[in-house]
Design a protein around this motif. Structure first.
Motif, PDB file in Angstrom:
ATOM      1  N   ILE A 268      31.345  27.773  39.072  1.00 51.39           N
ATOM      2  CA  ILE A 268      30.409  28.704  38.445  1.00 51.39           C
ATOM      3  C   ILE A 268      29.674  28.610  39.834  1.00 51.39           C
ATOM      4  N   PHE A 269      29.115  30.619  39.543  1.00 50.12           N
ATOM      5  CA  PHE A 269      28.270  30.920  40.610  1.00 50.12           C
ATOM      6  C   PHE A 269      27.187  32.066  40.486  1.00 50.12           C
ATOM      7  N   VAL A 270      25.595  31.615  40.727  1.00 53.34           N
ATOM      8  CA  VAL A 270      24.415  31.503  39.919  1.00 53.34           C
ATOM      9  C   VAL A 270      23.952  32.644  41.052  1.00 53.34           C
ATOM     10  N   TYR A 271      23.994  34.098  40.699  1.00 53.31           N
ATOM     11  CA  TYR A 271      22.813  34.493  41.737  1.00 53.31           C
ATOM     12  C   TYR A 271      21.542  34.754  41.596  1.00 53.31           C
TER      13      TYR A 271
ATOM     14  N   CYS B   4      33.950  36.235  43.428  1.00 53.99           N
ATOM     15  CA  CYS B   4      33.851  35.728  42.102  1.00 53.99           C
ATOM     16  C   CYS B   4      35.254  35.535  42.005  1.00 53.99           C
ATOM     17  N   LYS B   5      36.294  35.393  41.598  1.00 52.38           N
ATOM     18  CA  LYS B   5      37.467  35.743  41.093  1.00 52.38           C
ATOM     19  C   LYS B   5      37.444  36.015  39.624  1.00 52.38           C
ATOM     20  N   PRO B   6      37.894  35.924  39.030  1.00 49.85           N
ATOM     21  CA  PRO B   6      37.361  35.690  36.987  1.00 49.85           C
ATOM     22  C   PRO B   6      38.454  34.382  36.713  1.00 49.85           C
ATOM     23  N   ALA B   7      39.385  34.511  37.399  1.00 49.48           N
ATOM     24  CA  ALA B   7      40.826  33.474  37.487  1.00 49.48           C
ATOM     25  C   ALA B   7      40.167  32.524  37.866  1.00 49.48           C
ATOM     26  N   VAL B   8      39.458  32.155  38.644  1.00 46.83           N
ATOM     27  CA  VAL B   8      39.058  30.638  38.916  1.00 46.83           C
ATOM     28  C   VAL B   8      36.967  30.156  38.905  1.00 46.83           C
ATOM     29  N   CYS B   9      36.384  31.212  38.768  1.00 42.91           N
ATOM     30  CA  CYS B   9      34.775  31.180  38.729  1.00 42.91           C
ATOM     31  C   CYS B   9      34.419  32.412  37.599  1.00 42.91           C
ATOM     32  N   ARG B  10      33.624  32.360  37.346  1.00 39.28           N
ATOM     33  CA  ARG B  10      32.906  32.514  36.397  1.00 39.28           C
ATOM     34  C   ARG B  10      30.929  32.563  36.750  1.00 39.28           C
ATOM     35  N   ALA B  11      30.851  34.379  37.194  1.00 39.23           N
ATOM     36  CA  ALA B  11      29.217  34.483  37.838  1.00 39.23           C
ATOM     37  C   ALA B  11      28.140  34.640  37.177  1.00 39.23           C
ATOM     38  N   HIS B  12      27.271  34.174  37.762  1.00 38.80           N
ATOM     39  CA  HIS B  12      25.750  34.479  36.276  1.00 38.80           C
ATOM     40  C   HIS B  12      24.587  35.104  37.156  1.00 38.80           C
ATOM     41  N   ILE B  13      24.084  36.399  36.765  1.00 37.16           N
ATOM     42  CA  ILE B  13      22.489  36.933  37.632  1.00 37.16           C
ATOM     43  C   ILE B  13      21.413  36.348  36.866  1.00 37.16           C
ATOM     44  N   LEU B  14      20.776  35.246  37.828  1.00 38.64           N
ATOM     45  CA  LEU B  14      19.945  35.095  37.307  1.00 38.64           C
ATOM     46  C   LEU B  14      18.415  36.114  37.337  1.00 38.64           C
TER      47      LEU B  14
ATOM     48  N   PHE C  84      27.102  45.390  34.832  1.00 46.92           N
ATOM     49  CA  PHE C  84      28.765  44.816  35.210  1.00 46.92           C
ATOM     50  C   PHE C  84      28.851  45.014  33.999  1.00 46.92           C
ATOM     51  N   ALA C  85      28.771  45.404  32.738  1.00 46.45           N
ATOM     52  CA  ALA C  85      29.046  45.590  31.479  1.00 46.45           C
ATOM     53  C   ALA C  85      30.191  45.309  31.374  1.00 46.45           C
ATOM     54  N   ALA C  86      31.115  45.761  32.006  1.00 45.43           N
ATOM     55  CA  ALA C  86      32.723  45.627  31.967  1.00 45.43           C
ATOM     56  C   ALA C  86      33.512  44.729  32.567  1.00 45.43           C
ATOM     57  N   TRP C  87      32.655  43.756  33.652  1.00 39.16           N
ATOM     58  CA  TRP C  87      33.023  41.882  34.060  1.00 39.16           C
ATOM     59  C   TRP C  87      32.566  41.131  33.348  1.00 39.16           C
ATOM     60  N   ARG C  88      33.592  41.029  32.632  1.00 36.66           N
ATOM     61  CA  ARG C  88      34.262  39.818  31.757  1.00 36.66           C
ATOM     62  C   ARG C  88      33.647  38.637  32.409  1.00 36.66           C
ATOM     63  N   HIS C  89      33.426  38.307  32.933  1.00 39.74           N
ATOM     64  CA  HIS C  89      33.083  37.074  34.103  1.00 39.74           C
ATOM     65  C   HIS C  89      32.212  36.917  34.628  1.00 39.74           C
ATOM     66  N   VAL C  90      31.181  37.818  34.484  1.00 39.09           N
ATOM     67  CA  VAL C  90      29.381  38.006  34.795  1.00 39.09           C
ATOM     68  C   VAL C  90      28.899  37.913  33.280  1.00 39.09           C
TER      69      VAL C  90
END
Length: 343
Positions: free
Chosen positions: A110-113, A238-248, A292-298
């Motif tokens: 998980i990546f939080v920016y 943050c690669k979709p297969a191994v990581c999900r990203a969140h923009i705080l 980022f609407a189309a970025w399913r892991h974001v």
């Protein structure tokens, strides 16, 4: 005359070439220039892979430090390896310089920016205002817009000035001089003379900065476009297969507490559409959702409604500093645990 011109050219090259080399080294991070922060905000054992999934947090002074929401998550999420790789005073440009090394080092699940509405666009482009800001400050901002190493060197010089009076972690997360930050954070009532000196400088340089950033208008509209482009590059790590990203997205204090509109006006800030600042889905945030609407892991996280609810009970920001106070940090930590489903 020719000799004088050659001498001047030689002197210019002697000054410019080292700066250009330093700028290249800084941007590619051959030397990890923010390693001291990484060590200061993380216990040594956390930095070593122990088999737990990794939560990587990056951002600015809202995240940096042992007492931030990131520090609270390190204490409470024992099933996660929580890495606080935030650096005070940085924006998406500087984060993008250091992020490839952080991803390679920690391989986050998980990546939080953390984004801050108040000055992230200011970090994209420092303004000039020769009427209200000193010539030296204007010159510094002009150079820093092109040579980011200059602002980094200024950042490190600030630490050297603060080091005798404070411990390393506090010095590394200081947002200004030690005395100014301490006064701003420990004064319970608003006072112009006690307000964060850096914010007052920003407002003198650009009185409409806060409103233009929140509403993405005027000259800051172009800066927002650059911000989104750079943010895309960051989140692509943050690669979709191994990581999900969140923009705080941390809102500006005036979006949470209307009293600060009055305070900021006293500091010289201009507001032409104060009602628009109360929108829960304001343009800065809405632009992120659209991009980022189309970025399913974001996922874009908006703590503004939660912070308004908490503000009805008690203050969540300092009176003379735009940062979250301890209760605000606790509220954001709880918000993240819930939103990221970490338990």
């Amino acid at each position: 005359m020719r000799k004088l011109c050659l001498l001047a050219l030689l002197l210019l090259l002697c000054v410019c070439m080292p700066l250009l080399v330093l700028e290249w080294l800084y941007r590619v991070q051959i030397v990890d220039t923010y390693r001291p922060e990484l060590r200061a905000f993380n216990h040594a054992q956390i930095l070593t892979d122990d088999g737990r999934p990794t939560l990587l947090l990056m951002g600015d002074s809202f995240t940096a430090g042992r007492t931030s929401y990131a520090g609270l998550l390190q204490e409470t999420l024992q099933e996660w390896r929580v890495i606080n790789a935030a650096v005070s005073g940085t924006g998406v440009l500087q984060t993008l310089y250091m992020a490839p090394h952080r991803f390679a080092q920690f391989h986050p699940s998980i990546f939080v920016y953390q984004v801050y509405v108040g000055n992230d666009l200011f970090d994209i482009r420092y303004p000039t205002n020769w009427r209200t800001i000193s010539p030296l400050r204007n010159l510094y901002w002009l150079l820093a817009n092109h040579l980011r190493i200059i602002s980094y060197l200024n950042y490190r010089l600030g630490h050297l000035r603060a080091m005798p009076a404070v411990s390393q972690p506090r010095a590394l997360s200081a947002r200004g001089t030690t005395a100014a930050v301490a006064t701003a954070e420990h004064t319970e009532a608003f006072a112009v003379e006690h307000y964060d000196a850096r914010v007052k400088t920003y407002i003198r340089a650009e009185p409409a900065l806060v409103e233009d950033s929140i509403l993405v208008q005027n000259h800051r509209q172009q800066d927002y476009a650059v911000f989104l482009e750079q943010l895309e590059k960051l989140l692509a790590l943050c690669k979709p297969a191994v990581c999900r990203a969140h923009i705080l997205v941390i809102p500006h204090v005036c979006q949470v507490d209307e009293a600060y509109l009055t305070y900021l006006r006293q500091l010289g800030a201009h507001f032409s559409s104060p009602a628009a600042l109360r929108l829960a889905e304001y343009p800065f945030l809405a632009g992120l959702r659209t991009r980022f609407a189309a970025w399913r892991h974001v996922q874009v996280l908006n703590p503004l409604p939660m912070l308004r609810t908490e503000r009805a009970k008690h203050a969540v920001y300092y009176a003379n500093d735009e940062h979250l106070n301890p209760r605000g940090q606790e509220a954001v930590a709880a918000f993240l645990v819930q939103q990221l489903n970490l338990r």
